[in-house]
Design an enzyme around this catalytic site. Structure first.
Site, mmCIF file in Angstrom:
data_model
loop_
_atom_site.group_PDB
_atom_site.id
_atom_site.type_symbol
_atom_site.label_atom_id
_atom_site.label_comp_id
_atom_site.label_asym_id
_atom_site.label_seq_id
_atom_site.Cartn_x
_atom_site.Cartn_y
_atom_site.Cartn_z
ATOM 1 N N CYS A 97 -15.889 -5.897 -2.002
ATOM 2 C CA CYS A 97 -16.990 -7.224 -1.922
ATOM 3 C C CYS A 97 -17.564 -7.444 -3.462
ATOM 4 O O CYS A 97 -17.142 -7.946 -4.327
ATOM 5 C CB CYS A 97 -17.963 -6.416 -0.497
ATOM 6 S SG CYS A 97 -18.980 -8.151 0.056
ATOM 7 N N HIS A 199 -14.472 -4.571 3.807
ATOM 8 C CA HIS A 199 -14.972 -3.063 4.440
ATOM 9 C C HIS A 199 -15.086 -3.151 5.384
ATOM 10 O O HIS A 199 -13.452 -3.463 6.199
ATOM 11 C CB HIS A 199 -16.401 -3.726 4.366
ATOM 12 C CG HIS A 199 -17.059 -4.132 4.221
ATOM 13 N ND1 HIS A 199 -17.697 -5.479 3.947
ATOM 14 C CD2 HIS A 199 -18.077 -4.083 5.980
ATOM 15 C CE1 HIS A 199 -18.298 -5.841 4.990
ATOM 16 N NE2 HIS A 199 -18.498 -5.054 6.216
#
Lengths: 247, 450
Positions: A97, A199
């Site tokens: 991310c 994630h």
């Protein structure tokens, strides 16, 4: 085989931990422990440098905009040369991310450009559109892994990332948005340097990938002992199903 | 013309509400949405008509419980409440409450994202901003965004007074440019810890951008913090709790200090997080000029809000349902649970509907490690039961003790068979609704809730 060990550096665990990045580290540690592979996690915070000889796997997570801005400046000042040297040594570098964005060349916001480390050939722009949020499944092709092995996870990012200068994606999106919602590409990989928006956290939902990272970081010849992965495989299936894909 | 339009819209909304109820739908915000579509200014008009004005409560954690306690207090102060009790806390739910209920004082819990928009309409006498935990990030984007919106609320001319949690640095800083902010906080350092839990947000000094240091952490990032470079840290509090006693799953008590006056307060809810909720409600009431007596009596009369730490009897056994939805709250619930000596059968239910949060990563930030040595079976259920089971495995719970049963009916039966003294269910929001319904159908008398 020499006694195997995995030395992990977790960068900025206090600032960049927004999507349960701790779960990724926990999975790496446990799966080493269960195989009697010695593992050691070192937190590397603001102001500290990276000794490239000391780490086999370097992890960079994501954070809020302000935290990410502070860490970006710190990365350039204190860690960039260590990261580049570690990558050249064959260490595994995993950015997730925000960490993925910072591995790239830059991140453009409305009125500023945050410089990245530049070890992945990507650029990121904060798009005008909505955040890209949801379950996602990606088909990968990694050396030594099953062909077309699927990574499943959750994405939540405002930035749109684009491969530049010959950068190659980590995988192709089956369901979800990926890098920018239009290219069909997700993440970026250059040798052992990997960036991804997934994630969930990533590694609990994809134990095969956790093992791939461990084996790659320890050395290409490493054969990992099998574990009782019934729950792990069921979790992978569930994460794939949440994205609308058969795992 | 305006009032005719409002009257017609109001009638249409009430008729729609009656039809929905006839059809068996529990939708509490649909009639409000109809009202707003027909009369966009309905909230402002109805709110302005409240004789004693209104107050607004927002937070990422505990707003329904805090509102329930505040409601008890305000009733003891003689208020006839217009109150969005069912937790329908966006524009539609508030419009519906204003349309359906008659009273002289409005008490509204407001969704953190809607707060800025709704205070402009409601023009509240007081706004309580109680905490900002990382919560439902997939719906709203990041915490920074909400913080920026709330900064506007803090200085909004539509707001009479703001009431802030001094122990939350993200909240306390909202008062730095405001003359008349009322702060509350916990003073009893013995109930805190010197170390942060894993899910803790990092907050920085707004002046030098250095991370705050803490002498005590209470719940997540709530605590006693200071700037190492000497810039202002935790503000002085007007309303505080000291001498706190939390006793297992049942209740808690504390000394409530208001100005220079002190009272012992008894609360029928467990855990430090509920002490914060009661303290927040007390501070809000104080900002509205409510008497100390009404505040103490209201806290004593409050019972757990819908689904938040309810106790009930199932087949003669004590059972508790305690909502979990994010790391900080879950850590507190687990801490309370492990401090309770009774043997228990634990059922944890993880759903991933929008109301639960689609993103389940948060379970990896919660300290399920606290359950590692419990030595009793733990049943995992819900739409993401498997991932929950996996989380427990990596938390160090013996895999032999982890039961994964996605079907809630089966899971509940398995947990009830455990033979412990007490059944404890930790569901996410939509799971809580399902668990409640199942338990009632299994013979838990509904009157025994709360």
């Amino acid at each position: 085989m020499a006694k195997a060990r995995l030395r992990i550096a977790a960068l900025y665990p206090e600032q960049l931990n927004i999507y349960a990045d701790r779960g990724n580290i926990a999975v790496l540690e446990s799966r080493c422990r269960w195989r009697s592979i010695e593992s050691h996690v070192t937190a590397v915070g603001l102001g500290e440098t990276i000794d490239p000889e000391r780490f086999d796997l370097i992890y960079l997570g994501g954070g809020q905009d302000d935290d990410q801005r502070r860490c970006a400046a710190d990365l350039l000042e204190h860690k960039r040369s260590g990261l580049i040297a570690a990558a050249a040594n064959g260490a595994v570098l995993l950015g997730i991310c925000g960490g993925y964005q910072l591995f790239g060349h830059w991140y453009e916001l409305a009125d500023e450009r945050i410089e990245g480390v530049g070890i992945l050939n990507v650029e990121t722009v904060r798009g005008k559109g909505p955040r890209l949020i949801g379950n996602v499944a990606v088909e990968t092709s990694l050396p030594g892994a099953s062909p077309r092995a699927v990574l499943a996870g959750f994405e939540n990012h405002g930035g749109r990332t684009r491969l530049i200068g010959g950068g190659a994606p980590l995988g192709r999106v089956i369901k979800g948005n990926g890098n920018d919602g239009v290219s069909g590409e997700e993440g970026c990989r250059d040798g052992n340097v990997i960036g991804t928006y997934l994630h969930g956290p990533l590694l609990p939902a994809n134990c095969w990938f956790a093992d791939w990272l461990i084996a790659t970081a320890i050395g290409a010849s490493a054969e990992l002992a099998p574990l009782d992965d019934a729950l792990e495989l069921a979790a992978h299936k569930a994460a794939c199903a949440a994205a609308g894909v058969n795992g | 013309m305006n009032s005719l339009r409002l009257a017609l819209a109001s009638f249409a909304a009430r008729a729609a509400g009656a039809l929905l109820r006839l059809a068996g739908s529990g939708g509490t915000s649909a009639p409000g949405k109809i009202l707003l579509a027909l009369a966009p200014k309905a909230i402002a008009q109805r709110s302005a008509a409240l004789e004693r004005g209104c107050a607004v409560i927002s937070a990422t954690n505990g707003k329904t419980t805090t509102s329930a306690i505040a409601a008890q207090i305000m009733q003891r102060d003689g208020a006839a409440l217009v109150h969005n009790r069912a937790g329908a806390n966006m524009a539609g739910g508030i419009a519906a409450a204003l349309n359906d209920q008659h009273g002289d004082f409005g008490l509204f819990e407001v969704d953190e994202f809607w707060l800025a928009m709704l205070v402009d309409e409601l023009r509240p006498r007081s706004v309580l901003m109680a905490n900002l935990f990382r919560d439902q990030l997939d719906r709203y984007g990041e915490l920074d965004e909400i913080n920026a919106r709330w900064s506007k609320v803090a200085i909004s001319p539509a707001v009479g007074q703001i009431v802030l949690n001094a122990d939350d640095p993200l909240i306390a800083s909202l008062g730095s440019d405001v003359d008349a902010a009322l702060y509350y906080g916990i003073e009893d350092e013995t109930v805190g810890s010197e170390h942060a839990q894993h899910a803790t947000e990092q907050a920085c000094c707004p002046i030098c951008a250095e991370q705050f240091s803490y002498s005590r952490y209470f719940v997540g990032h709530l605590g006693h913090y200071y700037c190492a470079k000497g810039h202002p840290g935790r503000p002085k509090v007007e309303v505080s709790a000291s001498e706190i006693a939390t006793s297992g799953l049942g209740s808690s008590s504390f000394t409530l200090n208001i100005g220079g006056r002190s009272y012992r307060a008894e609360l029928a809810m467990p855990g430090l997080y509920n002490v914060y909720n009661a303290l927040a409600a007390a501070a809000l009431a104080n900002s509205l000029g409510v008497s100390d007596e009404a505040i103490i009596a209201g806290i004593a009369a409050a019972s757990p809000a819908f689904g938040r730490a309810e106790s009930l009897s199932v087949g003669g056994r004590e059972s508790s349902i305690i909502l979990i939805k994010n790391p900080a709250g879950t850590n507190e619930v687990l801490r309370t649970l492990t401090s309770d000596r009774a043997s228990r059968d634990l059922l944890i239910v993880l759903n991933d509907q929008i109301a639960d949060g689609r993103d389940i990563s948060w379970i990896w930030d919660a300290d399920f490690e606290q359950l590692a040595d419990s030595g009793r079976p733990i049943t995992c259920s819900g739409s993401r039961a498997v991932e929950l089971g996996l989380r427990l495995k990596y938390a160090g719970v013996d895999p032999e003790l982890i039961r994964v049963e996605a079907d809630l009916r089966e899971a509940l039966a398995a947990a009830l068979d455990g033979g412990g003294e007490r059944l404890v269910v930790l569901p996410t929001y939509t799971a809580m609704l399902e668990v409640r319904e199942l338990l009632v159908s299994r013979g838990a008398a509904e009157g025994s809730f709360g």
